[in-house]
Scaffold this motif. Structure first.
Motif, PDB file in Angstrom:
ATOM      1  N   ILE A  62       1.403  -1.326  -0.440  1.00  0.00           N
ATOM      2  CA  ILE A  62       0.154   0.046  -0.235  1.00  0.00           C
ATOM      3  C   ILE A  62       0.583   1.280  -0.118  1.00  0.00           C
ATOM      4  O   ILE A  62       2.034   1.480   0.806  1.00  0.00           O
ATOM      5  CB  ILE A  62      -0.933   0.227   1.245  1.00  0.00           C
ATOM      6  N   THR A  64       0.817   5.265   0.181  1.00  0.00           N
ATOM      7  CA  THR A  64       0.268   6.484   0.448  1.00  0.00           C
ATOM      8  C   THR A  64       1.395   7.597   0.642  1.00  0.00           C
ATOM      9  O   THR A  64       2.305   7.610   0.805  1.00  0.00           O
ATOM     10  CB  THR A  64      -0.324   6.170   1.976  1.00  0.00           C
ATOM     11  N   THR A  66       2.796  10.504   2.551  1.00  0.00           N
ATOM     12  CA  THR A  66       4.008  11.036   3.784  1.00  0.00           C
ATOM     13  C   THR A  66       2.817  12.935   4.042  1.00  0.00           C
ATOM     14  O   THR A  66       2.538  12.849   2.834  1.00  0.00           O
ATOM     15  CB  THR A  66       4.392  11.021   4.514  1.00  0.00           C
ATOM     16  N   ASN A  72       5.134   5.987   1.856  1.00  0.00           N
ATOM     17  CA  ASN A  72       5.140   5.691   2.741  1.00  0.00           C
ATOM     18  C   ASN A  72       4.620   3.874   2.014  1.00  0.00           C
ATOM     19  O   ASN A  72       3.559   4.235   1.272  1.00  0.00           O
ATOM     20  CB  ASN A  72       4.274   5.961   3.513  1.00  0.00           C
ATOM     21  N   THR A  74       4.192   0.710   2.866  1.00  0.00           N
ATOM     22  CA  THR A  74       3.829  -0.306   3.348  1.00  0.00           C
ATOM     23  C   THR A  74       3.400  -1.887   2.753  1.00  0.00           C
ATOM     24  O   THR A  74       3.121  -2.107   1.574  1.00  0.00           O
ATOM     25  CB  THR A  74       3.049  -0.488   4.301  1.00  0.00           C
ATOM     26  N   THR A  87       7.543  -0.896   6.374  1.00  0.00           N
ATOM     27  CA  THR A  87       6.722  -0.345   6.019  1.00  0.00           C
ATOM     28  C   THR A  87       8.673   0.848   5.990  1.00  0.00           C
ATOM     29  O   THR A  87       9.299   0.709   6.585  1.00  0.00           O
ATOM     30  CB  THR A  87       6.413   0.840   7.086  1.00  0.00           C
TER      31      THR A  87
HETATM   32  C1  LIG Z   1       2.251   4.205   6.070  1.00  0.00           C
HETATM   33  O1  LIG Z   1       1.763   3.280   5.814  1.00  0.00           O
HETATM   34  C2  LIG Z   1       0.269   2.675   7.045  1.00  0.00           C
HETATM   35  C3  LIG Z   1      -0.744   1.816   6.571  1.00  0.00           C
HETATM   36  O2  LIG Z   1      -0.709   1.654   5.339  1.00  0.00           O
HETATM   37  C4  LIG Z   1       0.282   3.507   8.160  1.00  0.00           C
HETATM   38  O3  LIG Z   1       0.046   1.651   9.513  1.00  0.00           O
HETATM   39  C5  LIG Z   1       1.490   3.912   8.616  1.00  0.00           C
HETATM   40  O4  LIG Z   1       1.290   4.543   9.910  1.00  0.00           O
HETATM   41  C6  LIG Z   1       1.965   4.511   7.662  1.00  0.00           C
HETATM   42  N1  LIG Z   1       3.105   5.447   8.350  1.00  0.00           N
HETATM   43  C7  LIG Z   1       4.062   6.435   7.999  1.00  0.00           C
HETATM   44  C8  LIG Z   1       4.729   6.354   8.787  1.00  0.00           C
HETATM   45  O5  LIG Z   1       3.162   7.334   7.551  1.00  0.00           O
END
Ligand SMILES: *[C@@H]1O[C@H](CO)[C@@H](O)[C@H](O)[C@H]1NC(C)=O
Length: 177
Positions: A62, A64, A66, A72, A74, A87
């Motif tokens: 996944i 996403t 930041t 990010n 994961t 991650t």
């Molecule tokens: C990265 O993404 C995951 C789920 O997609 C999330 O659980 C996690 O907290 C995120 N970590 C950061 C550092 O943004």
């Protein structure tokens, strides 16, 4: 003399070819690249890959944004019957579609590129080491679904070979349960 020059020319050509720039998806659109991907193919010349390749399976990734403008990534995969989550952060560079990452464990720095994607079906990515003389290349083929058209598998295979990877370095990952 002439033959010498010719072979020098040939040598230079080969050298240039070996270091040809790895392409980046033109007009890369990060907002369309985020979301869920499945890893369909993995190719690498690393020792890690060589040791693990019999056990590697498809995993879910996944992506996403930041809050500080990076990505990010994961990934969820099963190892020894257990779910593991990993991650990492891809840091943006001035070139859209090109990222930087570091591994604290190994102290390495990587150049990561989205080589080609149509966003809603597949993405071909490249990862290489920026420092160090040891050659490291990893190519990952991602899909929005758990499978992918044979033409795209072939594209992945050919791109990996073009990066100097051997046939035995190229893996289509079996689905995980
Ligand atoms: C990265 O993404 C995951 C789920 O997609 C999330 O659980 C996690 O907290 C995120 N970590 C950061 C550092 O943004």
């Amino acid at each position: 003399m002439r033959a010498g020059l010719l072979s020098l020319g040939f040598f230079l050509l080969c050298t240039i070819r070996a270091y040809a720039e790895v392409p980046i998806q033109p007009n890369f659109e990060e907002g369309k690249f985020t979301g869920t991907w499945y890893s369909i193919g993995l190719a690498s010349n690393s020792k890690w890959f060589d040791h693990k390749k019999e056990h590697l399976k498809m995993c879910t990734t996944i992506i996403t944004p930041t809050i500080d403008g990076n990505l990010n990534v994961t990934s969820t995969f099963s190892r020894d019957g257990q779910q593991k989550v990993k991650t990492k952060t891809l840091f943006r560079t001035e070139q859209p579609g090109r990222f930087r990452a570091t591994s604290l464990r190994w102290g390495n720095e990587y150049d990561i590129r989205v080589v080609e994607t149509n966003y809603d079906e597949y993405a071909l990515t490249y990862k290489g080491k920026t420092k160090d003389t040891e050659i490291f290349t990893m190519v990952i083929l991602y899909s929005r679904a758990r499978n992918l058209r044979p033409e795209l598998l072939e594209k992945f295979r050919q791109f990996s070979l073009d990066q100097g990877l051997a046939q035995s370095n190229i893996l289509i990952l079996p689905p995980s349960d």
